[in-house]
Scaffold this motif. Structure first.
Motif, PDB file in Angstrom:
ATOM      1  N   LYS A   1      21.013 -16.724  -9.411  1.00  0.00           N
ATOM      2  CA  LYS A   1      21.700 -15.407  -9.413  1.00  0.00           C
ATOM      3  C   LYS A   1      21.154 -14.417 -10.170  1.00  0.00           C
ATOM      4  CE  LYS A   1      26.319 -17.576  -8.081  1.00  0.00           C
ATOM      5  NZ  LYS A   1      27.041 -18.410  -8.471  1.00  0.00           N
TER       6      LYS A   1
ATOM      7  N   HIS B   1      22.536 -11.631 -12.919  1.00  0.00           N
ATOM      8  CA  HIS B   1      23.765 -11.352 -13.823  1.00  0.00           C
ATOM      9  C   HIS B   1      23.335  -9.834 -14.366  1.00  0.00           C
ATOM     10  CE1 HIS B   1      25.336 -15.245 -12.904  1.00  0.00           C
ATOM     11  NE2 HIS B   1      24.594 -15.786 -13.513  1.00  0.00           N
ATOM     12  N   ASP B   2      23.644  -8.748 -13.370  1.00  0.00           N
ATOM     13  CA  ASP B   2      23.410  -7.738 -14.040  1.00  0.00           C
ATOM     14  C   ASP B   2      24.480  -6.883 -14.366  1.00  0.00           C
ATOM     15  OD1 ASP B   2      24.399  -7.491 -11.297  1.00  0.00           O
ATOM     16  OD2 ASP B   2      22.835  -5.789 -10.764  1.00  0.00           O
ATOM     17  N   ASP B   3      25.015  -7.229 -15.718  1.00  0.00           N
ATOM     18  CA  ASP B   3      26.136  -6.616 -16.164  1.00  0.00           C
ATOM     19  C   ASP B   3      25.896  -5.240 -16.671  1.00  0.00           C
ATOM     20  OD1 ASP B   3      24.730  -8.518 -17.544  1.00  0.00           O
ATOM     21  OD2 ASP B   3      26.222  -7.818 -19.388  1.00  0.00           O
TER      22      ASP B   3
ATOM     23  N   LYS C   1      22.423 -11.537  -3.520  1.00  0.00           N
ATOM     24  CA  LYS C   1      23.304 -10.490  -3.661  1.00  0.00           C
ATOM     25  C   LYS C   1      23.844 -10.772  -5.186  1.00  0.00           C
ATOM     26  CE  LYS C   1      25.584 -12.419  -0.174  1.00  0.00           C
ATOM     27  NZ  LYS C   1      26.753 -12.884   0.500  1.00  0.00           N
ATOM     28  N   LYS C   2      23.402  -9.571  -5.975  1.00  0.00           N
ATOM     29  CA  LYS C   2      23.368  -9.486  -7.504  1.00  0.00           C
ATOM     30  C   LYS C   2      24.973  -9.377  -7.866  1.00  0.00           C
ATOM     31  CE  LYS C   2      19.086  -6.651  -7.973  1.00  0.00           C
ATOM     32  NZ  LYS C   2      18.511  -5.635  -8.483  1.00  0.00           N
ATOM     33  N   ASP C   3      25.277  -9.543  -9.206  1.00  0.00           N
ATOM     34  CA  ASP C   3      26.590  -9.385  -9.490  1.00  0.00           C
ATOM     35  C   ASP C   3      27.206  -8.062  -9.144  1.00  0.00           C
ATOM     36  OD1 ASP C   3      26.287 -12.027 -10.344  1.00  0.00           O
ATOM     37  OD2 ASP C   3      26.773 -11.574 -12.635  1.00  0.00           O
ATOM     38  N   SER C   4      26.235  -7.093  -9.273  1.00  0.00           N
ATOM     39  CA  SER C   4      26.508  -5.734  -9.059  1.00  0.00           C
ATOM     40  C   SER C   4      27.237  -5.354  -7.633  1.00  0.00           C
ATOM     41  CB  SER C   4      25.562  -4.823  -9.464  1.00  0.00           C
ATOM     42  OG  SER C   4      24.232  -5.009  -8.665  1.00  0.00           O
TER      43      SER C   4
ATOM     44  N   TYR D   1      28.907  -7.737  -5.885  1.00  0.00           N
ATOM     45  CA  TYR D   1      30.160  -8.185  -5.453  1.00  0.00           C
ATOM     46  C   TYR D   1      31.268  -7.269  -6.597  1.00  0.00           C
ATOM     47  CZ  TYR D   1      28.294 -12.290  -4.063  1.00  0.00           C
ATOM     48  OH  TYR D   1      27.450 -13.428  -3.206  1.00  0.00           O
ATOM     49  N   TRP D   2      30.807  -6.528  -7.370  1.00  0.00           N
ATOM     50  CA  TRP D   2      31.410  -5.580  -8.348  1.00  0.00           C
ATOM     51  C   TRP D   2      31.744  -4.458  -7.293  1.00  0.00           C
ATOM     52  CZ3 TRP D   2      29.861  -0.761  -9.716  1.00  0.00           C
ATOM     53  CH2 TRP D   2      30.509  -0.117 -10.539  1.00  0.00           C
TER      54      TRP D   2
END
Ligand code: BG6
Length: 467
Positions: free
Chosen positions: A382, A384-386, A450-453, A455-456
């Motif tokens: 994954k 995790h591009d917070d 798909k990056k975390d961004s 889904y966000w």
């Protein structure tokens, strides 16, 4: 937070042809300035040869856009795919490719939002007459634009002419100024800039004639500059930095002539471009329907006095040039800076949108805004591009604020929908919501992750704004 986004707000995302397509010479496409420049830097894969391989994966990529919930996809058409040598035969296979992309977008309820020119001039026009230096280039561009309006205008209702003319004009390699002696550089640059404005106007007028009711406008690289102090000279310097980097271009697009300070500069430097009397009517008739804003950061300026060695003129520092007699770029100690030196400033976006709206009273859309940095694929496969989520969230909040201030903002498109070839840092620096599993020198399988961004942003779109 009160949500000010209207129900029909365009939640989109962006890309450009040379940065995602690859297939640089497939199906008849001609070489472009972007190809030429990329090949100078690397002879392996971190160039336009494969890029994100959108050319071969467009269906999979558009299905991901659908899953994301995009209302609009802002992408560009490669001039050299449609007319390989810039002004000769039309390449039917190029038309077919974009027809397929447009049709598949529409089939998936995504509005195609098309840019005609994103840094990729057909290289044959450089060989023929050094591209934009020649007035003929403006008419070659008009012909290309008319070809696109004819081929795609039944389905594409929103067009952008040039992407960031005001920034690319300062970057020598983008303007194919390879062999121009430095003492002639500013004169050549001013002439090229003028021809691009003429081309913009010709394309806009052609669009109005061929596709009544359709929307067309420019995408600008936006500057928002703070004075380094409250000294009046620094306040003036900040204003002039914005004027020379962005506002002169908006004035030309919106009012069909250079503003006074810009004419003064061109005259004093003895670089006023050659124009023809008939241009005036063409330029004045081409007021855009909207302004597309590309926004990444703000700047700080202080006054830079002219001296004997530099009585007037520019000192090049690539994009962020200083201008003797006007302004000098400084650091902002109040802002966080990304790994790549970008000063992050969501409030700057709110200020800028208000500023443009007060001046031009045109609807606006953000067509680029995003964080470029190195992403790490974790062991769980994954990203995790917070940090990217935080950047986008704060800028979307600034858009919400600007709308509450009364600005007519009809869309927001982060840069970029997927990882792509950064203009300078290949795949080291990534902007995408979708990760493309490749490195600069290792294509791997080009898997889409798909990056975390992703889904966000999907949630933002579902909720029509931030919660
Ligand atoms: C914009 C361009 O200026 O900035 C894009 O329109 C570009 O094409 C983006 O990719 C980010 O710049 P860079 O140099 O980080 O790719």
């Amino acid at each position: 937070m009160t949500n000010y986004f209207s129900k029909d707000f365009w939640w989109g995302a962006s890309s450009s042809a040379f940065q995602v397509e690859g297939a640089w010479d497939e199906d008849g496409k001609g070489k472009t300035v972007a190809d030429y420049n990329a090949f100078q830097k690397s002879d392996v894969q971190a160039d336009t040869r494969v890029a994100s391989d959108f050319y071969h994966n467009y269906k999979e990529d558009i299905l991901l856009m659908k899953e994301l919930g995009l209302k609009a996809y802002r992408f560009s058409i490669s001039w050299a795919r449609i007319i390989p040598d810039g002004d000769g035969e039309v390449n039917q296979k190029g038309i077919d490719f974009y027809n397929n992309v447009i049709d598949f977008l529409i089939e998936n309820d995504i509005i195609p939002f098309v840019t005609l020119y994103h840094f990729d001039l057909p290289f044959a026009l450089v060989e023929k007459y050094n591209g934009w230096e020649s007035r003929d280039c403006a008419f070659a561009f008009e012909r290309f634009a008319r070809t696109c309006f004819e081929a795609f205008g039944d389905r594409v209702k929103h067009w952008q002419v040039h992407n960031e003319q005001n920034l690319m004009i300062r970057v020598n390699i983008r303007m194919n100024m390879y062999d121009v002696p430095s003492e002639q550089a500013e004169k050549v640059r001013a002439q090229m800039d003028y021809h691009m404005f003429l081309a913009h106007a010709l394309a806009t007028n052609a669009c109005r004639e061929m596709l009544p009711g359709v929307q067309i406008g420019p995408a600008v690289s936006s500057t928002m500059t703070y004075p380094s102090s409250n000294r009046p000279e620094d306040v003036w310097a900040a204003r002039m930095n914005d004027n020379f980097k962005t506002n002169y271009a908006l004035e030309m697009y919106c009012f069909g002539e250079y503003p006074g300070y810009y004419k003064e500069y061109l005259n004093k430097c003895d670089i006023y471009p050659e124009t023809k009397p008939e241009d005036e009517e063409i330029l004045k008739a081409s007021k855009p329907d909207y302004i597309a804003v590309n926004y990444y950061r703000t700047l700080v300026a202080s006054y830079l006095p002219a001296d004997e060695a530099h009585p007037f003129g520019t000192k090049k520092n690539d994009i962020d040039f200083d201008l003797y007699g006007y302004f000098k770029i400084e650091k902002n100690p109040n802002l966080e800076v990304t790994d790549y030196g970008i000063q992050v400033d969501p409030t700057g976006l709110r200020l800028l949108l208000n500023d443009y709206y007060e001046k031009y009273r045109l609807p606006m859309i953000i067509t680029e805004n995003g964080l470029g940095t190195g992403d790490q694929l974790t062991e769980d496969g994954k990203i995790h591009d917070d940090y990217r989520i935080e950047y986008l969230e704060n800028h979307i909040a600034a858009c919400n604020d600007a709308i509450s201030d009364g600005v007519e903002l009809f869309g927001y498109c982060p840069w970029s929908v997927m990882d792509l070839l950064s203009s300078r840092q290949g795949f080291m620096k990534r902007y995408g919501l979708v990760y493309i599993d490749r490195e600069d020198f290792d294509l791997k399988e080009l898997r889409r992750i798909k990056k975390d961004s992703f889904y966000w942003y999907q949630d933002v779109i579902k909720n029509n704004g931030l919660n």
